[in-house]
Design a protein around this motif. Structure first.
Motif, mmCIF file in Angstrom:
data_model
loop_
_atom_site.group_PDB
_atom_site.id
_atom_site.type_symbol
_atom_site.label_atom_id
_atom_site.label_comp_id
_atom_site.label_asym_id
_atom_site.label_seq_id
_atom_site.Cartn_x
_atom_site.Cartn_y
_atom_site.Cartn_z
ATOM 1 N N GLN B 59 19.341 25.897 -10.018
ATOM 2 C CA GLN B 59 18.865 26.005 -11.563
ATOM 3 C C GLN B 59 17.424 25.848 -10.675
ATOM 4 O O GLN B 59 17.369 24.706 -10.270
ATOM 5 C CB GLN B 59 19.096 25.107 -11.972
ATOM 6 N N PHE B 129 14.729 38.110 -17.900
ATOM 7 C CA PHE B 129 12.844 37.992 -18.073
ATOM 8 C C PHE B 129 12.095 37.734 -16.916
ATOM 9 O O PHE B 129 11.310 38.312 -16.572
ATOM 10 C CB PHE B 129 12.617 36.997 -19.396
ATOM 11 N N TYR B 132 11.759 40.805 -14.904
ATOM 12 C CA TYR B 132 10.575 41.204 -15.787
ATOM 13 C C TYR B 132 9.736 40.787 -14.860
ATOM 14 O O TYR B 132 9.122 41.631 -14.276
ATOM 15 C CB TYR B 132 10.810 41.159 -16.941
ATOM 16 N N VAL B 133 9.400 39.869 -14.288
ATOM 17 C CA VAL B 133 8.379 38.844 -13.730
ATOM 18 C C VAL B 133 8.343 39.337 -13.035
ATOM 19 O O VAL B 133 7.359 39.915 -12.201
ATOM 20 C CB VAL B 133 8.552 37.323 -14.309
ATOM 21 N N GLU B 136 6.914 42.674 -12.416
ATOM 22 C CA GLU B 136 5.463 42.897 -12.375
ATOM 23 C C GLU B 136 4.803 42.684 -11.308
ATOM 24 O O GLU B 136 3.642 43.375 -10.676
ATOM 25 C CB GLU B 136 4.952 42.487 -13.497
ATOM 26 N N VAL B 167 4.468 52.266 -18.419
ATOM 27 C CA VAL B 167 5.473 52.682 -19.610
ATOM 28 C C VAL B 167 6.714 52.312 -19.654
ATOM 29 O O VAL B 167 7.486 51.324 -20.538
ATOM 30 C CB VAL B 167 5.556 54.479 -20.070
ATOM 31 N N ILE B 170 7.236 49.005 -20.613
ATOM 32 C CA ILE B 170 7.133 47.415 -21.675
ATOM 33 C C ILE B 170 8.128 48.188 -22.872
ATOM 34 O O ILE B 170 9.007 47.791 -22.908
ATOM 35 C CB ILE B 170 5.624 49.400 -22.699
ATOM 36 N N LEU B 173 10.388 45.622 -21.354
ATOM 37 C CA LEU B 173 10.455 44.832 -22.464
ATOM 38 C C LEU B 173 10.817 43.999 -23.755
ATOM 39 O O LEU B 173 11.243 43.791 -23.706
ATOM 40 C CB LEU B 173 8.691 44.768 -22.250
ATOM 41 N N SER B 174 10.803 45.523 -24.232
ATOM 42 C CA SER B 174 11.608 46.019 -25.882
ATOM 43 C C SER B 174 12.755 46.103 -25.366
ATOM 44 O O SER B 174 13.400 44.905 -26.321
ATOM 45 C CB SER B 174 11.118 47.587 -26.343
ATOM 46 N N GLY B 177 13.498 42.544 -25.729
ATOM 47 C CA GLY B 177 12.947 41.352 -26.958
ATOM 48 C C GLY B 177 14.607 41.696 -27.706
ATOM 49 O O GLY B 177 14.894 41.012 -27.732
ATOM 50 N N LEU B 178 15.441 42.930 -27.769
ATOM 51 C CA LEU B 178 16.478 43.545 -28.703
ATOM 52 C C LEU B 178 17.391 42.753 -28.270
ATOM 53 O O LEU B 178 17.771 42.598 -29.121
ATOM 54 C CB LEU B 178 16.387 44.912 -28.809
ATOM 55 N N TYR B 180 17.616 39.852 -26.499
ATOM 56 C CA TYR B 180 17.574 38.684 -26.815
ATOM 57 C C TYR B 180 18.067 38.512 -28.015
ATOM 58 O O TYR B 180 18.225 38.152 -28.937
ATOM 59 C CB TYR B 180 16.425 38.535 -26.524
ATOM 60 N N GLY B 181 17.856 39.703 -28.731
ATOM 61 C CA GLY B 181 17.642 39.230 -31.025
ATOM 62 C C GLY B 181 19.408 39.532 -31.014
ATOM 63 O O GLY B 181 19.357 38.704 -31.839
ATOM 64 N N LEU B 186 19.181 35.686 -21.461
ATOM 65 C CA LEU B 186 18.573 36.701 -20.745
ATOM 66 C C LEU B 186 18.855 36.386 -19.998
ATOM 67 O O LEU B 186 19.289 36.670 -19.383
ATOM 68 C CB LEU B 186 17.411 36.099 -21.779
ATOM 69 N N LEU C 32 -1.237 52.929 -24.508
ATOM 70 C CA LEU C 32 0.101 51.817 -23.556
ATOM 71 C C LEU C 32 -0.558 50.124 -24.487
ATOM 72 O O LEU C 32 0.556 49.430 -24.060
ATOM 73 C CB LEU C 32 -0.262 52.241 -21.979
ATOM 74 N N ALA C 39 5.439 45.464 -28.092
ATOM 75 C CA ALA C 39 6.789 44.864 -27.524
ATOM 76 C C ALA C 39 6.942 43.433 -27.865
ATOM 77 O O ALA C 39 7.758 43.320 -27.603
ATOM 78 C CB ALA C 39 6.692 45.769 -26.277
ATOM 79 N N LEU C 42 8.004 42.614 -31.186
ATOM 80 C CA LEU C 42 9.741 43.031 -31.039
ATOM 81 C C LEU C 42 10.112 41.631 -30.438
ATOM 82 O O LEU C 42 11.134 41.308 -30.996
ATOM 83 C CB LEU C 42 9.577 43.993 -30.327
ATOM 84 N N ILE C 43 9.331 41.401 -29.305
ATOM 85 C CA ILE C 43 10.695 40.173 -29.275
ATOM 86 C C ILE C 43 10.142 39.023 -29.635
ATOM 87 O O ILE C 43 11.091 38.249 -29.760
ATOM 88 C CB ILE C 43 9.078 39.584 -27.814
ATOM 89 N N SER C 46 12.397 39.331 -32.668
ATOM 90 C CA SER C 46 13.603 39.412 -32.233
ATOM 91 C C SER C 46 14.751 37.802 -32.049
ATOM 92 O O SER C 46 15.465 37.702 -32.013
ATOM 93 C CB SER C 46 14.496 40.182 -31.414
ATOM 94 N N ARG C 48 13.295 35.504 -34.059
ATOM 95 C CA ARG C 48 14.100 35.315 -35.324
ATOM 96 C C ARG C 48 12.219 33.485 -36.067
ATOM 97 O O ARG C 48 11.814 33.034 -35.558
ATOM 98 C CB ARG C 48 15.234 34.060 -36.027
ATOM 99 N N ILE C 83 0.911 39.208 -18.225
ATOM 100 C CA ILE C 83 1.034 39.512 -17.272
ATOM 101 C C ILE C 83 0.669 41.636 -17.412
ATOM 102 O O ILE C 83 0.168 42.091 -17.117
ATOM 103 C CB ILE C 83 2.338 40.222 -17.001
#
Lengths: 140, 512, 120
Positions: B59, B129, B132-133, B136, B167, B170, B173-174, B177-178, B180-181, B186, C32, C39, C42-43, C46, C48, C83
């Motif tokens: 960790q 996540f 994702y970083v 990038e 694209v 993104i 990333l979406s 988000g979903l 996680y929701g 994550l 874009l 996005a 959206l995060i 989500s 809440r 980013i």
């Protein structure tokens, strides 16, 4: 580059103010909104303004160091802040704290690797934004 | 433990900083090589640890999982980091002779090392996540490398590469988000359990497909690969080689990781899509290659085609198929990077990569011809080279799974691969040079010659070793596949043995 | 509130897809930027939404005393914004340089890296 006396005169004041404010934002970041990223953005705004008023070559002279190098040094500082934990046998990026002049009920002046990391972030943001902006300014 | 896992990320970053500060002198390139060698050593130690101890996890900043950022290495991650070290070192040495001083002054070595750090980070992270970083970090370094120097065709290819990859970013990333929701976590190991408890499993499949598309763009699968053949032949050879070897494989790795660890709730649906994707990717890639007339562009289309094989292994989702996918992944990185390096030498001595403008390499540079044949035959799947075993395992897995059509497709695509390799062979090596030039290796300065040929020869030797002694490598791939198909060790290593069973929101409630 | 933001995300995505279908690379880039904001929202949604409850722990306590906003999505969005900022600054610069040296912003006129072969 814009040729305007008002902008030129105002810039001299504003650059100094913005730079000071950016340092304030950087230091305030630990407990309140602020921090390295915002600080770096504000600091670079100062030099962007300078570049608009005085042109890119004058900005490079005023900066003294190349913005790319500043960004890279910042990356090095941030990395160092993470690696510093090795001396204390902690995991990578564990924050190390030093409370100067701490007494029973006063924390004194807290100095931490988190702050060092933030300074690194400040320089990375500052340097990379100025790299991009100066490159664009010189192209136009 | 923590430092062992962090070292493959820290070393390239530190090297990048130093190499950038010394970019104006010859020190920069030596720092880059030392850094790459350091990365290889660190990855080797990590590999030894994983082999001895099983899955290792740590960790960062002592924030416990699933809340903090976890670095975790199972056998697949470890072997990918080792391969990154090997290709990184090979390309760093090759760059001694390939990268002009002008590009070095612009910071080539620093960008290269940041790219390696991003790739290693993506392989080692256990947090979505954070993945994702790292994507990038890798992406921004690859943007820089791709357009470094700013030639017109580089900018042209670069625009396509940048826009399409953004694209995918993104979408990724979406999807995060979903997800996680729905699950409240994550951490990948935590997600493994948490996705079972999602009420609306249909939504989960939608998110799974989002991830499939996002990683599919990175991995260059059909029909999302168009950015790859548009851009990979434009930058310097060293850059093409490292891109060809590593970048798309990060996408493949992410697909394998997510679709064995997290999205296994509706295999009949998701992995069937992957199977179709695999088939079409193989076929379109190889047909594209057949239509091309440039050394590097043929190879670029071959990357696409070969990605199809790896996806095939994942899609079949039997133990043997996963073994094949892991083996293929490792073999392909070495072979593909090597072919691009050979193309670079051919361009150096014959003057171009356009197949109609070069020739005569077999007669005047037989050693180069030999070094081309090893990876080329391996890619096409000739015994006894590494590609043969990789294809053999995959085709066998397909036949065992009674997927005869896809097995047949894989074999036909292998044949077509040989066709386009013979096309390169005939045009670049056999036919006389159209300009009457006699391309010779001895026309290179001795120092350049060594820097160019040592990496190629070493990678070719590695291909031969894997091909001649496949037993330990297949056994290794079997162990890696076992870990992938039964992630309990992975989950236990990340979350701690006691907490297995308490995942996602449930774990949150307990800690609160 | 969640519904409102969800609709907003939908509208943003629709607008950006429309922009991204254009042949002009600059329009594509604007699309874009718009979709990346979608996005981020959206995060955010989500995780809440809780109104007016900053995730702060009062002095002396180890955990928040009442229901507070979820801090994690905010951190994620912040990272994603940073980013995205860097990537789009780079992409804008690249498109600008591309326009200068290629002389066009139309994606189907950019054929330098993939020249048309004879007979096509």
């Amino acid at each position: 580059m814009m040729n305007s006396i008002i902008l030129n005169a105002a810039t001299r004041l504003l650059v100094a103010l913005l730079l000071m404010f950016s340092v304030y934002m950087l230091l305030r970041g630990h407990n309140l909104p602020g921090g390295g990223f915002i600080g770096g953005l504000i600091g670079s705004t100062g030099f962007v303004l300078y570049a608009i008023a005085q042109g890119a070559p004058a900005t490079r002279r005023a900066l003294r160091a190349e913005p790319q190098s500043l960004a890279m040094v910042g990356l090095g500082i941030a990395l160092f802040a993470g690696v510093f934990a090795v001396f204390f046998d902690d995991a990578f990026f564990t924050g190390q704290w030093l409370f100067i002049g701490a007494t029973e009920d006063d924390k004194g002046l807290p100095i931490s690797t988190v702050l060092v990391f933030d300074i690194g972030v400040y320089l990375v943001v500052f340097g990379s934004i100025l790299t991009l902006v100066l490159a664009l300014e010189e192209e136009v | 433990m923590s430092w062992l896992l962090a070292a493959p990320i820290i070393i390239p970053f530190a090297t990048a900083v130093l190499a950038f500060l010394f970019r104006n002198g010859p020190e920069g390139r030596w720092i880059s090589i030392i850094g790459a060698a350091g990365l290889l050593i660190a990855s080797g130690i990590l590999m030894a640890e994983v082999l001895a101890e099983g899955v290792v996890a740590a960790q960062m900043g002592q924030w416990g999982a699933p809340f903090g950022i976890t670095l975790v290495a199972d056998l697949l991650s470890a072997v990918m980091v080792v391969i990154t070290g090997i290709t990184g070192l090979a390309v760093a040495i090759y760059a001694l002779a390939d990268i002009e001083e002008r590009l070095e002054k612009l910071g080539y070595h620093a960008l290269f090392q940041v790219l390696l750090a991003g790739v290693c980070g993506a392989f080692l992270t256990g947090d979505l996540f954070n993945l994702y970083v790292w994507f990038e970090v890798m992406l921004i370094a690859s943007f820089g490398l791709l357009v470094l120097g700013g030639r017109r065709d580089q900018l042209d290819g670069g625009i396509k590469y940048v826009t399409l990859n953004l694209v995918s970013t993104i979408l990724f990333l979406s999807g995060i988000g979903l997800l996680y929701g729905m699950t409240g976590t994550l951490n990948m190991a935590d997600l493994h359990g948490a996705v079972q408890e999602v009420e609306n499993q249909g939504l989960l499949v939608v998110v799974a497909v989002m991830f499939m598309i996002a990683f599919g763009v990175k991995a260059a699968v059909f029909p999302l690969f168009f950015w790859l053949p548009a851009s990979y032949h434009t930058p310097s050879v060293a850059v093409s080689a490292i891109f060809a070897g590593l970048l798309t494989k990060v996408g493949v790795y992410a697909l394998i990781r997510m679709f064995t660890l997290v999205f296994t709730t509706d295999i009949a649906f998701t992995h069937t899509i992957l199977l179709w994707v695999a088939g079409f990717t193989m076929v379109t890639g190889v047909l594209g290659a057949a239509a091309m007339n440039d050394f590097r562009r043929i190879l670029s289309f071959h990357i696409v085609s070969q990605i199809g094989y790896m996806i095939l292994g994942l899609a079949l989702y039997t133990p043997l198929a996963i073994v094949g996918a892991v083996f293929y992944l490792v073999h392909h990185i070495i072979v593909k990077a090597n072919l691009f390096l050979v193309a670079g030498v051919a361009r150096r001595i014959a003057g171009s990569t356009d197949l109609s403008a070069i020739g005569g390499l077999y007669k005047t540079a037989p050693w180069l011809a030999f070094l081309f044949l090893i990876p080329a035959f391996s890619l096409a799947g000739f015994p006894p080279l590494s590609g043969f075993w990789a294809k053999y395992v995959l085709v066998k897995a397909a036949i065992d799974a009674e997927a005869y059509v896809i097995a047949g497709t894989a074999l036909v695509v292998g044949l077509l691969t040989i066709y386009s390799m013979t096309k390169i062979w005939g045009a670049a090596f056999w036919k006389p040079h159209p300009g009457g030039l006699q391309p010779k290796l001895s026309s290179l300065a001795p120092r350049d010659r060594a820097a160019l040929l040592v990496p190629i020869a070493s990678l070719a030797a590695l291909t031969c070793i894997i091909g001649l002694f496949p037993e330990p490598f297949v056994q290794f791939a079997e162990r890696a596949a076992d870990q992938l198909l039964d992630p309990s060790a992975y989950v236990a290593a990340v979350l701690g043995a006691d907490e297995v069973g308490l995942t996602g929101l449930a774990a949150l409630e307990v800690t609160e | 509130m969640e519904l409102l933001i969800a609709i907003m995300v939908g509208v943003l995505v629709a607008a950006s897809v429309y922009l991204m279908l254009a042949r002009n690379v600059l329009r594509f880039l604007f699309g874009l930027i718009l979709i990346s904001n979608a996005a981020n929202l959206l995060i955010f949604v989500s995780g809440r939404l809780t109104a007016e409850a900053p995730p702060l722990i009062p002095e002396g306590a180890d955990a928040p005393l009442e229901l507070v906003a979820n801090a994690l999505p905010q951190a994620l969005v912040l990272t994603a914004i940073v980013i995205g900022f860097g990537l789009f600054a780079f992409a804008l610069m690249l498109v600008y340089r591309g326009y200068q040296s290629l002389g066009t912003l139309m994606s189907d006129e950019m054929r330098l890296a993939e020249p048309k072969e004879d007979g096509q």
